[in-house]
Design an enzyme around this catalytic site. Structure first.
Site, PDB file in Angstrom:
ATOM      1  N   SER A 148      77.279  49.807 -19.337  1.00 61.32           N
ATOM      2  CA  SER A 148      76.554  50.796 -20.143  1.00 61.32           C
ATOM      3  C   SER A 148      76.056  51.876 -19.199  1.00 61.32           C
ATOM      4  O   SER A 148      75.193  51.631 -18.366  1.00 61.32           O
ATOM      5  CB  SER A 148      75.350  50.156 -20.837  1.00 61.32           C
ATOM      6  OG  SER A 148      75.771  49.153 -21.705  1.00 61.32           O
ATOM      7  N   MET A 151      71.219  50.046 -16.286  1.00 63.80           N
ATOM      8  CA  MET A 151      72.610  49.772 -16.622  1.00 63.80           C
ATOM      9  C   MET A 151      72.795  48.264 -16.844  1.00 63.80           C
ATOM     10  O   MET A 151      72.192  47.459 -16.157  1.00 63.80           O
ATOM     11  CB  MET A 151      73.493  50.246 -15.457  1.00 63.80           C
ATOM     12  CG  MET A 151      74.969  50.162 -15.717  1.00 63.80           C
ATOM     13  SD  MET A 151      75.926  50.670 -14.259  1.00 63.80           S
ATOM     14  CE  MET A 151      75.488  52.396 -14.129  1.00 63.80           C
ATOM     15  N   CYS A 152      73.623  47.925 -17.814  1.00 66.40           N
ATOM     16  CA  CYS A 152      73.922  46.512 -18.043  1.00 66.40           C
ATOM     17  C   CYS A 152      75.431  46.343 -18.180  1.00 66.40           C
ATOM     18  O   CYS A 152      76.164  47.315 -18.292  1.00 66.40           O
ATOM     19  CB  CYS A 152      73.201  45.989 -19.283  1.00 66.40           C
ATOM     20  SG  CYS A 152      73.812  46.594 -20.850  1.00 66.40           S
ATOM     21  N   THR A 153      75.864  45.095 -18.138  1.00 60.49           N
ATOM     22  CA  THR A 153      77.279  44.813 -18.358  1.00 60.49           C
ATOM     23  C   THR A 153      77.450  44.286 -19.773  1.00 60.49           C
ATOM     24  O   THR A 153      76.584  43.588 -20.311  1.00 60.49           O
ATOM     25  CB  THR A 153      77.827  43.772 -17.368  1.00 60.49           C
ATOM     26  OG1 THR A 153      77.054  42.586 -17.465  1.00 60.49           O
ATOM     27  CG2 THR A 153      77.813  44.285 -15.948  1.00 60.49           C
ATOM     28  N   THR A 212      74.555  41.722 -20.879  1.00 62.54           N
ATOM     29  CA  THR A 212      73.637  41.128 -19.919  1.00 62.54           C
ATOM     30  C   THR A 212      72.748  42.237 -19.369  1.00 62.54           C
ATOM     31  O   THR A 212      73.233  43.190 -18.764  1.00 62.54           O
ATOM     32  CB  THR A 212      74.408  40.437 -18.778  1.00 62.54           C
ATOM     33  OG1 THR A 212      75.325  39.501 -19.351  1.00 62.54           O
ATOM     34  CG2 THR A 212      73.463  39.719 -17.841  1.00 62.54           C
TER      35      THR A 212
END
Length: 185
Positions: free
Chosen positions: A40, A59-61, A77
């Site tokens: 993201s 930021m996330c995955t 996550t």
């Protein structure tokens, strides 16, 4: 209820539904190419939770996988303090390829998700209309296959978010996180 008032409410609802239908969906959408890991990169929203939590976001995955019945399992996550938090969502396919629905079991909100545009191997621009019994909001996400994305893609995200009525203070390029998200927490 008075017939005129009913007519006005009907027209208002129709206008809202038509406004939602103006959000484009990727032509020739290929769901299998959307699966895999994404980062993201950008998030824009006019929701209250976004305004309250924006300063904490990073930021996330997100891992997208297809289910046997053609829906999408979406696992994100997020960094939360010194730990990782996972959220799973099941996006149910609709009659229109690239358009999905989701109901949050936690909040009871209904989400209409549209993959607006993607080239599958670099970026994806996703718009979500969220409705609750008392309010509605818009969210736009910019996903990338890597933690970096070209300035042109970032500008497209900002431009599209503005086209959805979002203000500059409601548009956020997410700060990168450490490598611990790589291992999913």
């Amino acid at each position: 209820m008075h017939p005129t008032l009913l007519s006005l409410l009907g027209l208002a609802l129709l206008g809202t539904l038509q406004a939602q239908d103006t959000i484009p969906v990727q032509s020739d959408f290929q769901q299998d190419k959307l699966t895999g890991r994404w980062y993201s990169i950008g998030l824009a929203s006019n929701s209250n939770w976004f305004k309250e939590k924006k300063h904490l976001m990073k930021m996330c995955t997100t891992v997208i996988s297809a289910t046997a019945d053609g829906n999408l399992e979406v696992t994100s996550t997020y960094p939360k303090g010194d730990q990782c938090e996972k959220r799973n969502s099941l996006y149910t396919k609709t009659e229109q390829p690239g358009r999905f629905s989701y109901t949050s079991p936690r909040w009871g909100s209904k989400h209409i998700i549209r993959v607006v545009e993607t080239n599958y191997d670099e970026y994806a621009l996703v718009a979500t209309q969220i409705s609750k019994s008392t309010s509605s909001s818009t969210m736009v996400l910019l996903y990338s296959r890597t933690k970096e994305l070209s300035p042109e893609r970032m500008e497209r995200f900002t431009q599209f978010s503005r086209e959805q009525g979002l203000m500059d203070e409601e548009i956020l390029i997410l700060p990168q996180t450490g490598e611990r998200l790589e291992g999913q927490g």
